[in-house]
Write a protein that holds these residues in place. Structure first.
Motif, PDB file in Angstrom:
ATOM      1  N   ARG A 998       0.823  -1.193   0.000  1.00 24.93           N
ATOM      2  CA  ARG A 998       0.000   0.000   0.000  1.00 24.93           C
ATOM      3  C   ARG A 998       0.866   1.256   0.000  1.00 24.93           C
ATOM      4  O   ARG A 998       0.567   2.237  -0.670  1.00 24.93           O
ATOM      5  CB  ARG A 998      -0.927   0.004   1.230  1.00 24.93           C
ATOM      6  CG  ARG A 998      -1.756   1.269   1.375  1.00 24.93           C
ATOM      7  CD  ARG A 998      -2.674   1.461   0.179  1.00 24.93           C
ATOM      8  NE  ARG A 998      -3.558   0.347   0.005  1.00 24.93           N
ATOM      9  CZ  ARG A 998      -4.732   0.252   0.630  1.00 24.93           C
ATOM     10  NH1 ARG A 998      -5.148   1.204   1.427  1.00 24.93           N
ATOM     11  NH2 ARG A 998      -5.484  -0.800   0.430  1.00 24.93           N
ATOM     12  N   GLU A1031     -11.631  -3.325  -5.178  1.00 22.10           N
ATOM     13  CA  GLU A1031     -11.597  -2.161  -4.305  1.00 22.10           C
ATOM     14  C   GLU A1031     -11.282  -0.887  -5.089  1.00 22.10           C
ATOM     15  O   GLU A1031     -11.901   0.159  -4.871  1.00 22.10           O
ATOM     16  CB  GLU A1031     -10.554  -2.384  -3.207  1.00 22.10           C
ATOM     17  CG  GLU A1031     -10.533  -1.276  -2.155  1.00 22.10           C
ATOM     18  CD  GLU A1031      -9.548  -1.560  -1.040  1.00 22.10           C
ATOM     19  OE1 GLU A1031      -9.341  -0.676  -0.193  1.00 22.10           O
ATOM     20  OE2 GLU A1031      -8.985  -2.672  -1.034  1.00 22.10           O
ATOM     21  N   VAL A1035     -14.282   1.580  -5.267  1.00 21.23           N
ATOM     22  CA  VAL A1035     -14.058   2.631  -4.267  1.00 21.23           C
ATOM     23  C   VAL A1035     -13.297   3.805  -4.866  1.00 21.23           C
ATOM     24  O   VAL A1035     -13.726   4.959  -4.793  1.00 21.23           O
ATOM     25  CB  VAL A1035     -13.290   2.072  -3.040  1.00 21.23           C
ATOM     26  CG1 VAL A1035     -12.996   3.187  -2.047  1.00 21.23           C
ATOM     27  CG2 VAL A1035     -14.088   0.960  -2.380  1.00 21.23           C
ATOM     28  N   GLY A1036     -12.147   3.490  -5.482  1.00 20.59           N
ATOM     29  CA  GLY A1036     -11.318   4.567  -6.009  1.00 20.59           C
ATOM     30  C   GLY A1036     -11.941   5.294  -7.174  1.00 20.59           C
ATOM     31  O   GLY A1036     -11.901   6.543  -7.237  1.00 20.59           O
ATOM     32  N   GLU A1039     -14.808   7.673  -6.195  1.00 20.81           N
ATOM     33  CA  GLU A1039     -14.230   8.859  -5.557  1.00 20.81           C
ATOM     34  C   GLU A1039     -13.672   9.820  -6.600  1.00 20.81           C
ATOM     35  O   GLU A1039     -13.807  11.046  -6.466  1.00 20.81           O
ATOM     36  CB  GLU A1039     -13.119   8.441  -4.588  1.00 20.81           C
ATOM     37  CG  GLU A1039     -13.613   7.726  -3.351  1.00 20.81           C
ATOM     38  CD  GLU A1039     -12.480   7.275  -2.433  1.00 20.81           C
ATOM     39  OE1 GLU A1039     -12.770   6.809  -1.309  1.00 20.81           O
ATOM     40  OE2 GLU A1039     -11.312   7.377  -2.852  1.00 20.81           O
ATOM     41  N   SER A1049      -8.583  10.520  -6.358  1.00 20.23           N
ATOM     42  CA  SER A1049      -9.200   9.658  -5.361  1.00 20.23           C
ATOM     43  C   SER A1049      -8.524   9.877  -4.009  1.00 20.23           C
ATOM     44  O   SER A1049      -7.295   9.974  -3.925  1.00 20.23           O
ATOM     45  CB  SER A1049      -9.070   8.191  -5.787  1.00 20.23           C
ATOM     46  OG  SER A1049      -9.427   7.326  -4.730  1.00 20.23           O
ATOM     47  N   SER A1050      -9.327   9.965  -2.958  1.00 21.29           N
ATOM     48  CA  SER A1050      -8.761  10.170  -1.625  1.00 21.29           C
ATOM     49  C   SER A1050      -8.078   8.905  -1.108  1.00 21.29           C
ATOM     50  O   SER A1050      -7.099   8.974  -0.368  1.00 21.29           O
ATOM     51  CB  SER A1050      -9.855  10.603  -0.646  1.00 21.29           C
ATOM     52  OG  SER A1050     -10.892   9.623  -0.598  1.00 21.29           O
ATOM     53  N   THR A1051      -8.581   7.741  -1.505  1.00 19.22           N
ATOM     54  CA  THR A1051      -7.979   6.478  -1.071  1.00 19.22           C
ATOM     55  C   THR A1051      -6.713   6.161  -1.857  1.00 19.22           C
ATOM     56  O   THR A1051      -5.736   5.641  -1.306  1.00 19.22           O
ATOM     57  CB  THR A1051      -8.980   5.321  -1.228  1.00 19.22           C
ATOM     58  OG1 THR A1051     -10.202   5.656  -0.559  1.00 19.22           O
ATOM     59  CG2 THR A1051      -8.425   4.029  -0.647  1.00 19.22           C
ATOM     60  N   TYR A1052      -6.723   6.500  -3.146  1.00 22.09           N
ATOM     61  CA  TYR A1052      -5.584   6.240  -4.027  1.00 22.09           C
ATOM     62  C   TYR A1052      -5.167   7.561  -4.666  1.00 22.09           C
ATOM     63  O   TYR A1052      -5.667   7.932  -5.726  1.00 22.09           O
ATOM     64  CB  TYR A1052      -5.961   5.213  -5.098  1.00 22.09           C
ATOM     65  CG  TYR A1052      -6.453   3.911  -4.530  1.00 22.09           C
ATOM     66  CD1 TYR A1052      -5.568   2.909  -4.160  1.00 22.09           C
ATOM     67  CD2 TYR A1052      -7.826   3.686  -4.330  1.00 22.09           C
ATOM     68  CE1 TYR A1052      -6.012   1.715  -3.620  1.00 22.09           C
ATOM     69  CE2 TYR A1052      -8.279   2.495  -3.789  1.00 22.09           C
ATOM     70  CZ  TYR A1052      -7.368   1.513  -3.441  1.00 22.09           C
ATOM     71  OH  TYR A1052      -7.810   0.335  -2.899  1.00 22.09           O
TER      72      TYR A1052
END
Length: 1243
Positions: A998, A1031, A1035-1036, A1039, A1049-1052
């Motif tokens: 990650r 995911e 998710v990404g 976003e 994207s806040s996660t990626y």
């Protein structure tokens, strides 16, 4: 007497009676046997007939006639089973426990002929138990068991009993036992049986008696020694018979070879691998041609993983050479193939196979080994050439007398010298010189050939030939001047050898001296080769023998400064010694360069002309001088230490703004002067870098500063002098072709009205071949911290002190050179072949000294530098932590841009140095495991000082990974981020943890090439690729869609609108790759694989609906093909148990295939060639999917659940393509049925 007469008369009458009965013949025999058969029908009467009796010869008594006895015995034996069969078997088994061994042996071997089919299983169990109790009856029991007809379950039980005694059985019985175990092995049980046999069969137990017998030979008498040798030969023969048994099983039982390969492949632990595995792989490779490729693949894989180290192979050759010799053709083939490998461990293993085969096999095999090595040398493949010469070098050192027999083959390499580089020429002449001078009579013809070749080359006008002649002559002189000691027997021949060698040596020196007078480049090469010889043979060279025949220690010529007119005024620069007395010395570089300039000497009269000393020879001459001085004074250079701090007679080097006013000749002269000055300082640093005196260390650091300053000046001069070709600095190869290019630093950018400083105006990378090579010892300067250099007054008292330290410019200079060296040595070279008769382009220019070291020696040197390198990298980390306080934003108003870029370059080179070291594939070799541990321990010790000595390797890797991970907070550029990623991957030998992966993925850099690599790293090393793709896409991507136009994207954080195509391509590629790793379905498979395919199909559907472009059709077809090949067999067997899951999976995939069909229609309407090219293959895969589903339903007797409909052609928005609707009905139906078939499953 009357009685005796009566007795004799009775005997005579009895003899007459026998003759009468014999005359009656067959009739009497049939009468007796028939009557006896009727008599013994009664059980009690038959039992009485079997009782023992002792006939007495009394009057009137008769005995059974001899010719009737066999018929009666056979009749009684045939009748026994009818009455006492059960009792007979029990009695026989009872007799086994009380009978002597020979009787037991006979009873056991006769059992298969006695037993009925119904009794075989019971007797087999008893024999199996008896097999475990003692070792004396192993062979007859196994022989009897192999002749019984046993059911599969009992056979497996008996085989397991036999397996338990493998470790304890006598060596002579082991082949029989292994033959029984391998007999009639079913395909389903083969892998399990072979795996158990591998664990039980240990050849070390066969070797131990041999070693014990060998050690006892010295202690016993001659007779006892002969007996011991006989036992040793018997043991070796037993081992050979054992492998003959395995060989027969491999040849005639197809499943045995595949099972044995599979059993070895399934073994993962290094300690589980034995000598047996290597020998069996060689046996299979030699015996079974069908499994040859598979055997090579497994063997190569095991070598790369370190499971089969070279020590294991050495044990195999040393202890079982009689067995392995039969596989010599396979050994030769494998060794030749391994030398083509790009993996260092495999190449090393192949070279070791050559050496062991030469050491332990007969003369025929030795000749084949030498011929194969010579073929490698002449092949044109650089890797093969280097390794083969290294193998020959080892053989000539360890087995000189043996290799002498095949010197003619080795000598034939002289015909292919054009393909060899200077380092390889040195190796070849070292080999030939060792053969020529090790044994006087046998080596005389080699000496003559070498003298003839060297004289021819030295007399040639071709520069490359003269270079080869100088290299060969110096190498040959070194062999003649080696010290002789009593250990090698040379001291007995020394007087005669000395006289003869002195004459040859004198002749060589005269010839070389004449050649050196012709060109200064040849003299410089001669100096360099002599210096290399002294350095390589440190302590082993008899310098007195060289001096006796005319070799004298060189000195720097004193008369450099002659009366010439100079282009520039002379100025003394770079003086580190404040003593200006008359005894002080200086390097008269400017006068020396001036006198060597073309046309200068010709203007002088002959009476004034003196021998011109070319400045080309200055640096080589000094290198020879300092090595010779160090050799004579045990490394001390006090005799010449004045050359470290003496000034150079140059000119004013303040060239800023003056270059445009100089003529071309003046600019070229200035460049020439700077190259000579830089090369002088480089040799000075090489010479004094290892001196321990603090004063001298400080001067060495100052010389490094002088080098960086001169490089800046040279860069400016080269930028103003296009087309300039510098003087050569290395002389063992031809000058590089073409004019070196000047890589300017690019246009000067301005920001906020300020000119942005950058790197020096000219990068000197393309001029690297024109600089003298730095030795590896120079990098010991990296250990230096702050040093104080004293300034002395006229009375030698300390007047002041100056602090000298390794600055960023000097650090950058050293790290840049170190990276070039590591990339040259630790990175696997290309295996590209050079075309026949084409000379090799010399890429070793500037690495002549480095190429004489092995990769391991270089790696050891760098590992010793890890502590100072860590210190420097932590300093870089602290610097960028301070200058990048605002989340990586540089405040240029308060920042020295030139210093920032210099520090960034140092950071980049430090990371590159670490990456080149830890990515070295030599760490995978078992013998280098301790070196890897030492390197990791240095890194781990930065986090846990003093606690890493006893940590296991896995924890060292984890701690080292965490240490390097901490530097991600101060990464100043994309290049540094990418190299740090590669470094983390190299250090982490096992898959990264989710946290580590990650980190790699969320680095806040958005440049497309780096994002591609980081994305690949994340998906390849995550625990679950399918979950990670789901995911990102679920998710990404949402976003990103909901973010601002320039958002991410806040996660990626790397997922933005600019990088989304990169993400999509990588996810599609990884999805297709991950489903291929799911094994094909089998009837016994569980629902776990079905679940994986459900997730994969769901991810595929999400991705297909995200982007409707060509990449979908490309990867979509690949996914559908993988589904047909791997998933459909699973669905065939899972449909009945998991009908709803299968139906849901197919309907989800059907939605995706319809979307792919719409893409095909879209390509036709818009005539998009990039899409149209993929349509035929895509439609073929879609049709195969339809009919494959139909086959699956038919397999499960559900044909009625399948029906075929006609899909309308639609565009990407789902709108019907009207142009198709207006076509003729027949064409519409035909095209629809052909191109638009779809299926729906209703169950």
């Amino acid at each position: 007497s009357d009685k005796r007469t009566l007795t004799q008369g009775g005997l005579e009458n009895e003899g007459v009676f026998e003759e009468l009965l014999r005359a009656s013949g067959i009739v009497l025999k049939l009468t007796v046997t028939n009557g006896l058969e009727l008599h013994i029908k009664d059980r009690s009467q038959f039992k009485n007939c079997l009782l023992p009796c002792t006939p007495t010869r009394t009057e009137g008594s008769s005995v059974l006639l001899p010719f009737l006895q066999p018929a009666v015995i056979m009749l009684l034996l045939e009748k026994i089973p009818e009455f006492f069969f059960d009792d007979l078997v029990k009695k026989l088994m009872q007799m086994l426990s009380v009978s002597p061994v020979p009787i037991q042996h006979d009873i056991i071997t006769s059992l298969p002929e006695i037993l009925e089919d119904s009794q075989q299983n019971e007797v087999a169990r008893e024999l199996s138990c008896l097999l475990k109790q003692g070792r004396r009856l192993t062979v007859p029991i196994l022989d009897a068991l192999s002749r019984l007809d046993l059911d599969a379950e009992l056979l497996a039980e008996v085989r397991q009993s036999a397996m338990t005694i493998v470790p304890s059985v006598k060596l002579e019985d082991l082949p029989v036992l292994v033959k029984f175990i391998l007999h009639n092995v079913k395909a389903a049980d083969a892998v399990e049986v072979i795996s158990d046999l591998r664990k039980s069969l240990d050849l070390s137990s066969c070797v131990l008696p041999l070693q014990m017998l060998g050690s006892q030979r010295k202690l016993k008498s001659q007779a006892q020694t002969s007996s011991s040798m006989s036992q040793m030969t018997t043991s070796q023969n037993c081992v050979k018979v054992l492998f003959d048994v395995i060989k027969l099983a491999v040849r005639f039982q197809k499943d045995i070879s595949e099972a044995w390969i599979k059993a070895i492949e399934n073994s993962t632990s290094v300690s589980d691998h034995k000598v047996l595995d290597l020998i069996v792989l060689l046996l299979i490779h030699s015996t079974n041609s069908k499994n040859r490729k598979q055997t090579e693949k497994v063997l190569r894989s095991k070598i790369r993983l370190g499971c089969m180290p070279e020590q294991l192979m050495q044990n195999a050759f040393q202890n079982h050479s009689m067995v392995i010799k039969d596989f010599f053709p396979s050994i030769l083939s494998l060794a030749q193939m391994f030398l083509h490998s790009a993996h260092l461990a495999v190449v090393s293993f192949g070279s070791c196979m050559y050496k062991q085969a030469f050491a332990f096999f007969d003369s025929y095999c030795q000749q084949e080994v030498v011929c194969a090595l010579v073929t490698h040398v002449c092949s044109g493949n650089e890797t093969e050439l280097d390794i083969s010469l290294d193998v020959l070098t080892d053989l000539v050192i360890q087995h000189t007398s043996l290799l002498m027999r095949y010197a003619t083959f080795v000598k034939s390499i002289l015909d292919s010298m054009q393909k060899l580089n200077p380092c390889q020429i040195r190796k070849l002449f070292y080999i030939l010189s060792m053969l020529a001078f090790s044994q006087r009579q046998e080596g005389s013809y080699i000496q003559d050939d070498m003298h003839m070749v060297i004289r021819k080359w030295l007399s040639s006008s071709v520069p490359s030939h003269r270079q080869m002649g100088i290299i060969g002559a110096v190498t040959m002189m070194g062999s003649m001047a080696l010290k002789r000691n009593e250990a090698d027997g040379g001291s007995l021949e020394r007087p005669e050898l000395s006289i003869e060698c002195d004459g040859q040596l004198s002749t060589l020196l005269d010839l070389v001296g004449f050649c050196c007078e012709q060109a200064p480049e040849v003299l410089a090469l001669y100096y360099d080769e002599l210096a290399n010889l002294i350095e390589k043979q440190k302590g082993n060279l008899d310098l007195q023998s060289l001096q006796a025949v005319g070799f004298t220690a060189v000195a720097v010529p004193e008369s450099f400064c002659l009366a010439f007119s100079f282009l520039f005024p002379v100025k003394s620069l770079y003086n580190l010694d404040e003593d200006e007395t008359q005894g002080a010395i200086a390097i008269n570089l400017l006068p020396l360069v001036s006198q060597s300039e073309p046309g200068r000497v010709a203007d002088e009269t002959s009476s004034q002309r003196k021998r011109v000393v070319s400045p080309i020879c200055l640096s080589p001459c000094f290198r020879l001088l300092r090595l010779y001085t160090g050799e004579q004074n045990n490394g001390s250079l006090e005799e010449i230490d004045a050359l470290l701090g003496c000034p150079l007679y140059l000119t004013d080097l303040e060239v800023e703004g003056k270059l445009d006013s100089l003529s071309k000749q003046e600019r070229e002269f200035l460049c020439l002067l700077l190259f000579y000055a830089l090369n002088w300082f480089r040799e000075v640093v090489n010479a004094f870098c290892q001196q321990q005196d603090p004063e001298m260390k400080g001067k060495v650091l100052t010389r490094l500063q002088n080098i960086t300053e001169l490089q800046n000046v040279l860069g400016k001069c080269l930028a103003a002098t296009p087309g300039y070709i510098p003087p050569p600095a290395t002389f063992d190869s031809e000058a590089p072709e073409g004019v070196p290019s000047i890589n300017a630093g690019g246009p000067v950018r301005k920001r906020n009205g300020k000119e942005k400083a950058g790197n020096p105006l000219a990068h000197l990378q393309s001029y690297r071949p024109y600089f003298r090579e730095l030795d590896l010892e120079v990098f010991s300067v990296l250990h230096c911290g702050l040093l104080t250099k004293s300034i002395l007054d006229t009375e030698m008292h300390t007047e002041a002190s100056e602090v000298v330290q390794l600055g960023p410019a000097e650090l950058c200079f050293l790290l840049d050179d170190l990276c070039w060296k590591l990339e040259r040595v630790l990175t696997p070279g290309s295996t590209r072949r050079v075309p026949f008769l084409k000379e090799r382009s010399n890429k070793d220019i500037g690495f002549a000294h480095l190429c004489q070291r092995s990769p391991k020696e270089v790696a050891v040197c760098v590992v010793q530098l890890l502590k100072p390198l860590c210190n420097h990298m932590e300093n870089m980390h602290n610097y960028f932590q301070a200058v990048l306080p605002n989340q990586g934003v540089v405040d240029e108003s308060e920042l020295n841009i030139q210093e920032y870029q210099l520090m960034s370059s140092c950071y980049h080179q430090l990371l590159l140095t670490f990456r080149l070291l830890f990515a070295w594939n030599g760490f995978s070799q078992h013998e280098n495991s301790s070196l890897l541990r030492s390197a990791l321990q240095v890194l781990a010790d930065r986090l846990k000082p003093g606690e890493t000595e006893f940590l296991p390797l896995e924890e060292l890797i984890s701690e080292s990974f965490q240490y390097l991970l901490n530097f991600q907070q101060s990464i100043p550029s994309f290049q540094c981020a990418f190299i740090l990623t590669q470094l983390l991957m190299a250090v982490s030998e096992k898959p990264m943890t989710a946290f580590s992966a990650r980190f790699v993925f969320v680095l806040s850099f958005a440049y497309k090439p780096w994002v591609t690599s980081l994305n690949d790293v994340y998906l390849e090393h995550t625990d679950n690729i399918l979950k990670a793709i789901e995911e990102i896409s679920s998710v990404g991507v949402p976003e990103l869609i909901n973010s601002a136009k320039d958002g991410c994207s806040s996660t990626y954080p790397t997922l933005s609108r600019q990088t989304f195509p990169v993400f999509f391509r990588v996810m599609m590629a990884q999805l297709e790759s991950s489903v291929k790793s799911i094994p094909a379905g089998k009837p016994s498979d569980s629902s776990e694989k079905l679940l994986k395919w459900n997730i994969a199909v769901r991810n595929f559907h999400i991705l297909i609906n995200l982007v409707k472009v060509r990449i979908c059709s490309d990867y979509g077809r690949l996914f559908v093909e993988a589904f047909l090949k791997l998933a459909m067999p699973l669905l065939d067997h899972s449909f009945k148990k998991h009908r709803d899951d299968v139906q849901s999976l197919l309907k989800t995939l059907q939605l995706s295939t319809r979307q792919l069909h719409h893409m095909c229609g879209h390509s036709k309407i818009h005539q998009d060639l990039s899409l149209t090219n993929h349509v035929p293959l895509l439609k073929k895969s879609l049709e195969q999917f339809v009919y494959r589903v139909k086959a699956m339903l038919a397999f499960n007797h559900c044909q009625e659940a399948f029906w075929v409909g006609i899909l309308k052609n639609r565009d990407l928005q789902g709108e019907e393509i009207l142009s198709q609707a207006s076509a003729a009905q027949e064409e519409d139906s035909a095209e629809g049925s052909e191109d638009s078939v779809d299926s729906t499953v209703e169950v």
